[in-house]
Design an enzyme around this catalytic site. Sequence first.
Site, PDB file in Angstrom:
ATOM      1  N   LYS A 213      64.460  39.360  80.813  1.00 31.96           N
ATOM      2  CA  LYS A 213      63.486  40.018  79.934  1.00 31.96           C
ATOM      3  C   LYS A 213      62.857  39.020  78.959  1.00 31.96           C
ATOM      4  O   LYS A 213      61.672  39.147  78.621  1.00 31.96           O
ATOM      5  CB  LYS A 213      64.153  41.162  79.166  1.00 31.96           C
TER       6      LYS A 213
ATOM      7  N   TYR B 172      74.253  43.271  78.677  1.00 32.13           N
ATOM      8  CA  TYR B 172      72.946  43.095  79.311  1.00 32.13           C
ATOM      9  C   TYR B 172      72.820  41.736  80.002  1.00 32.13           C
ATOM     10  O   TYR B 172      72.087  41.579  80.964  1.00 32.13           O
ATOM     11  CB  TYR B 172      71.848  43.270  78.264  1.00 32.13           C
TER      12      TYR B 172
END
Length: 255
Positions: free
Chosen positions: A161, A154
């Site tokens: 995020k 990720y």
Amino acid sequence: MGLLDGKRLLITGVLTESSFAFSVARLAQEEGARIVLTGYGRLSLVERIAKRLPEPPPVIELDVTDQEHLDTLADRVGEHLDGLDGVVHSIAFAPQSALGGNFLNTPWEDVATAVHVSTYSYKALAVACLPLMKEGGGSIVGLDFDASKAWPVYDWMGVAKAGLESTNRYLARHLGPHGIRVNLVAAGPVRTMAARSIPGFEEFEEMWTTRAPLGWDLTDPVPAAKACVALLSDWFPATTGEIIHVDGGVHAMGA
């Protein structure tokens, strides 16, 4: 009587029927809301997908990195709705170099793109919609992926995020006086178009199907969409700055 009867919503991020935002839009209409969708780039695709909703809504163009689009958003939404009670932010993007285990080699330009589109746009969208929400307040809901841990592949999207989660808290502070609640739904992985663009996404799939105490369906965006609809309703009048996990319980489990 529907949960969102009379609510006026702006929903971003509808691209395919597997999108979280599509499920939010469908459920919102079923619960009585009037909606406007936004799209960027493949606007004709969004318009085609919009026709699959119970009542095909208007679609307007919005590039969240284009200040002119943001400056004119309230007027363009105002052509269809006389105000907004809720906004759904379902927007994220990172260049391929920022994903897939390339964390140490990602150039700043690509990191900046990921942060601009996936993090700063949350604030930018909220400010753009503020003129339509100042009078009656409302609810802003963003789609998140738990940033409290470092996930495989990720990479810089995880950093973006984390920034989104911090932005959520600051927006809650600054928009609260306007009667606007700001919350995130941290969903588990679903096989959306965005997820399939992440190199090594199958590592998430295996983790969730084996660790979620409630189980987890990688093809079902509805649980997260239901949480969004609940937050858009009047049933959370004193909740803001929160992150609601809809991930089968994975966030609470150890290794």
